[in-house]
Scaffold this motif. Structure first.
Motif, PDB file in Angstrom:
ATOM      1  N   GLY A  19       0.802  -1.220   0.000  1.00  0.00           N
ATOM      2  CA  GLY A  19       0.000   0.000   0.000  1.00  0.00           C
ATOM      3  C   GLY A  19       0.830   1.263   0.000  1.00  0.00           C
ATOM      4  O   GLY A  19       0.421   2.284  -0.573  1.00  0.00           O
ATOM      5  N   LEU A  20       2.006   1.233   0.642  1.00  0.00           N
ATOM      6  CA  LEU A  20       2.850   2.424   0.680  1.00  0.00           C
ATOM      7  C   LEU A  20       3.358   2.781  -0.709  1.00  0.00           C
ATOM      8  O   LEU A  20       3.251   3.933  -1.148  1.00  0.00           O
ATOM      9  CB  LEU A  20       4.022   2.191   1.632  1.00  0.00           C
ATOM     10  N   ASN A  21       3.897   1.806  -1.422  1.00  0.00           N
ATOM     11  CA  ASN A  21       4.352   2.066  -2.791  1.00  0.00           C
ATOM     12  C   ASN A  21       3.182   2.399  -3.711  1.00  0.00           C
ATOM     13  O   ASN A  21       3.333   3.185  -4.655  1.00  0.00           O
ATOM     14  CB  ASN A  21       5.116   0.858  -3.328  1.00  0.00           C
ATOM     15  N   MET A  22       2.025   1.804  -3.445  1.00  0.00           N
ATOM     16  CA  MET A  22       0.845   2.116  -4.243  1.00  0.00           C
ATOM     17  C   MET A  22       0.487   3.598  -4.130  1.00  0.00           C
ATOM     18  O   MET A  22       0.183   4.252  -5.139  1.00  0.00           O
ATOM     19  CB  MET A  22      -0.334   1.262  -3.787  1.00  0.00           C
ATOM     20  N   VAL A  23       0.531   4.135  -2.920  1.00  0.00           N
ATOM     21  CA  VAL A  23       0.213   5.552  -2.723  1.00  0.00           C
ATOM     22  C   VAL A  23       1.235   6.437  -3.427  1.00  0.00           C
ATOM     23  O   VAL A  23       0.883   7.458  -4.047  1.00  0.00           O
ATOM     24  CB  VAL A  23       0.141   5.867  -1.220  1.00  0.00           C
ATOM     25  N   LEU A  24       2.505   6.064  -3.368  1.00  0.00           N
ATOM     26  CA  LEU A  24       3.534   6.847  -4.057  1.00  0.00           C
ATOM     27  C   LEU A  24       3.333   6.818  -5.565  1.00  0.00           C
ATOM     28  O   LEU A  24       3.436   7.859  -6.243  1.00  0.00           O
ATOM     29  CB  LEU A  24       4.921   6.310  -3.691  1.00  0.00           C
ATOM     30  N   PHE A  25       3.051   5.650  -6.116  1.00  0.00           N
ATOM     31  CA  PHE A  25       2.778   5.554  -7.554  1.00  0.00           C
ATOM     32  C   PHE A  25       1.518   6.323  -7.920  1.00  0.00           C
ATOM     33  O   PHE A  25       1.458   6.955  -8.985  1.00  0.00           O
ATOM     34  CB  PHE A  25       2.644   4.090  -7.965  1.00  0.00           C
ATOM     35  N   LEU A  26       0.507   6.255  -7.075  1.00  0.00           N
ATOM     36  CA  LEU A  26      -0.749   6.948  -7.357  1.00  0.00           C
ATOM     37  C   LEU A  26      -0.535   8.455  -7.409  1.00  0.00           C
ATOM     38  O   LEU A  26      -1.073   9.143  -8.287  1.00  0.00           O
ATOM     39  CB  LEU A  26      -1.783   6.588  -6.292  1.00  0.00           C
ATOM     40  N   ALA A  27       0.262   8.980  -6.484  1.00  0.00           N
ATOM     41  CA  ALA A  27       0.569  10.407  -6.511  1.00  0.00           C
ATOM     42  C   ALA A  27       1.331  10.792  -7.774  1.00  0.00           C
ATOM     43  O   ALA A  27       1.092  11.848  -8.370  1.00  0.00           O
ATOM     44  CB  ALA A  27       1.370  10.790  -5.268  1.00  0.00           C
ATOM     45  N   ALA A  28       2.258   9.924  -8.209  1.00  0.00           N
ATOM     46  CA  ALA A  28       3.007  10.210  -9.426  1.00  0.00           C
ATOM     47  C   ALA A  28       2.108  10.156 -10.654  1.00  0.00           C
ATOM     48  O   ALA A  28       2.228  10.995 -11.566  1.00  0.00           O
ATOM     49  CB  ALA A  28       4.156   9.213  -9.568  1.00  0.00           C
ATOM     50  N   LEU A  29       1.195   9.194 -10.702  1.00  0.00           N
ATOM     51  CA  LEU A  29       0.278   9.089 -11.849  1.00  0.00           C
ATOM     52  C   LEU A  29      -0.629  10.305 -11.953  1.00  0.00           C
ATOM     53  O   LEU A  29      -0.932  10.773 -13.061  1.00  0.00           O
ATOM     54  CB  LEU A  29      -0.565   7.819 -11.724  1.00  0.00           C
ATOM     55  N   GLN A  30      -1.058  10.824 -10.826  1.00  0.00           N
ATOM     56  CA  GLN A  30      -1.937  11.985 -10.859  1.00  0.00           C
ATOM     57  C   GLN A  30      -1.196  13.258 -11.261  1.00  0.00           C
ATOM     58  O   GLN A  30      -1.831  14.271 -11.564  1.00  0.00           O
ATOM     59  CB  GLN A  30      -2.597  12.170  -9.493  1.00  0.00           C
ATOM     60  N   GLY A  31       0.136  13.201 -11.260  1.00  0.00           N
ATOM     61  CA  GLY A  31       0.913  14.349 -11.704  1.00  0.00           C
ATOM     62  C   GLY A  31       1.271  14.339 -13.177  1.00  0.00           C
ATOM     63  O   GLY A  31       1.888  15.293 -13.674  1.00  0.00           O
ATOM     64  N   VAL A  32       0.904  13.286 -13.887  1.00  0.00           N
ATOM     65  CA  VAL A  32       1.178  13.216 -15.332  1.00  0.00           C
ATOM     66  C   VAL A  32       0.174  14.102 -16.065  1.00  0.00           C
ATOM     67  O   VAL A  32      -1.044  13.952 -15.865  1.00  0.00           O
ATOM     68  CB  VAL A  32       1.084  11.769 -15.837  1.00  0.00           C
ATOM     69  N   PRO A  33       0.615  15.019 -16.903  1.00  0.00           N
ATOM     70  CA  PRO A  33      -0.325  15.901 -17.612  1.00  0.00           C
ATOM     71  C   PRO A  33      -1.300  15.126 -18.489  1.00  0.00           C
ATOM     72  O   PRO A  33      -0.903  14.242 -19.265  1.00  0.00           O
ATOM     73  CB  PRO A  33       0.595  16.800 -18.451  1.00  0.00           C
ATOM     74  N   ALA A  34      -2.582  15.449 -18.386  1.00  0.00           N
ATOM     75  CA  ALA A  34      -3.604  14.769 -19.194  1.00  0.00           C
ATOM     76  C   ALA A  34      -3.459  15.099 -20.673  1.00  0.00           C
ATOM     77  O   ALA A  34      -3.889  14.315 -21.527  1.00  0.00           O
ATOM     78  CB  ALA A  34      -4.995  15.157 -18.700  1.00  0.00           C
ATOM     79  N   GLU A  35      -2.851  16.237 -21.009  1.00  0.00           N
ATOM     80  CA  GLU A  35      -2.686  16.627 -22.400  1.00  0.00           C
ATOM     81  C   GLU A  35      -1.836  15.617 -23.176  1.00  0.00           C
ATOM     82  O   GLU A  35      -2.035  15.416 -24.387  1.00  0.00           O
ATOM     83  CB  GLU A  35      -2.054  18.014 -22.511  1.00  0.00           C
ATOM     84  N   LEU A  36      -0.884  14.987 -22.489  1.00  0.00           N
ATOM     85  CA  LEU A  36      -0.042  14.001 -23.162  1.00  0.00           C
ATOM     86  C   LEU A  36      -0.863  12.796 -23.602  1.00  0.00           C
ATOM     87  O   LEU A  36      -0.690  12.282 -24.724  1.00  0.00           O
ATOM     88  CB  LEU A  36       1.090  13.563 -22.227  1.00  0.00           C
TER      89      LEU A  36
END
Length: 320
Positions: free
Chosen positions: A196-213
């Motif tokens: 769960g800890l790594n999942m939260v870190l990955f989730l935060a990174a995914l939400q920072g990827v620009p949707a325009e890409l």
């Protein structure tokens, strides 16, 4: 009434000084020194903690590795490199290092891949994702010993896991007593505990990827796999580096799970380096040799961390 700034007052004072007078000396307690002192005070707690609980213990461990310390006989003798020669000739050490490598590889592979998969799935805008995020993260905050004890009951021969398998007609093994299943069981318990800890870190990174890409890639006709490989993975690669370092270091420091679930058995099939260190130091009272194994563990962690950090320029997107 006019209000002069500090610089204007200083210029006015210099203009009003009599001709030929020596320049005024600046005081020792300047604003720059005040800022420096403030910065030192802010980092002082961390520096004191690092010195007391990291640097000094590391130095003492190396010092103890050069001695033979028998607590029962109250002796502390300098033996030089004798403990290191004993470690090189230890017949059990190759097996311990092999088990440690298998455990670390399995834990890192399962943890990172499962955490990334869960993060991608829970990053979708679907109903109930908050509930599942809480469900997968909740084991992280559970007491490690309590978590391990519960899984010890579940993995017994007549435990809950085999009971569930028996309900569908499958005869499960004694998970913690089989040579082929004990190590796998400990890896699974640790993965479920901390994924769960790594999942939260990955989730935060995914939400920072620009949707325009992603939108641009869809317009170009890129498939979901291509978008993931060409956009998602490069953009979250710094987080992958962080989680890989944390997970590798954590996998080499696992002790409580081994001590509670298998005690290093059956045989030495789950005896990792940390548990072997504990056995030699605190069960056989060979504290000097235990300190030598601690130095070996420190060097392994240091080398792996440095290798991962040096290789970041090859695959971390922002470092290229």
């Amino acid at each position: 009434m006019s209000v002069l700034t500090r610089d204007e007052k200083g210029r006015a004072g210099r203009r009003s000084a009599p001709a030929g007078a020596p320049p005024a000396r600046r005081g020792w307690w300047t604003s720059r020194r005040r800022d420096q002192l403030a910065g030192l005070l802010f980092i002082a707690p961390q520096m004191v903690g690092s010195v007391l609980f990291v640097l000094i213990p590391l130095g003492l461990v190396f010092w103890y590795s050069l001695h033979e310390w028998n607590v029962l006989a109250d002796t502390f003798e300098f033996v030089g490199a004798e403990n290191y020669r004993s470690m090189a000739d230890d017949p059990n050490l190759p097996s311990v290092l092999r088990v440690t490598a298998l455990f670390s590889i399995g834990l890192v592979a399962f943890n990172l891949s499962l955490a990334l998969l869960l993060a991608v799935l829970l990053n979708q805008r679907l109903r109930g994702t908050i509930v599942f995020r809480t469900l997968f993260f909740s084991p992280v905050v559970v007491s490690l010993v309590a978590w391990t004890i519960v899984w010890g009951f579940l993995l017994q021969d007549n435990g809950g896991v085999n009971g569930a398998l028996g309900a569908v007609g499958v005869d499960g093994p004694n998970w913690l007593r089989g040579d082929g299943t004990a190590l796998l069981s400990v890896v699974v318990v640790q993965v479920v505990k901390n994924v769960g800890l790594n999942m939260v870190l990955f989730l935060a990174a995914l939400q920072g990827v620009p949707a325009e890409l992603y939108e641009a890639a869809r317009v170009e006709g890129a498939s979901a796999w291509t978008r993931f490989r060409r956009i998602t993975m490069p953009m979250i690669s710094p987080t992958i580096l962080l989680t890989s370092i944390i997970t590798v270091v954590g996998s080499l420091q696992v002790f409580a799970q081994i001590a509670v679930l298998t005690q290093g058995g059956p045989g030495t099939s789950t005896t990792v380096l940390v548990y072997y260190l504990y056995q030699r130091a605190f069960q056989f009272h060979q504290f000097g040799y235990g300190a030598t194994l601690s130095v070996l563990l420190f060097l392994i962690v240091l080398v792996l961390t440095v290798v991962q950090w040096r290789m970041r320029r090859r695959w971390v997107f922002h470092e290229q």
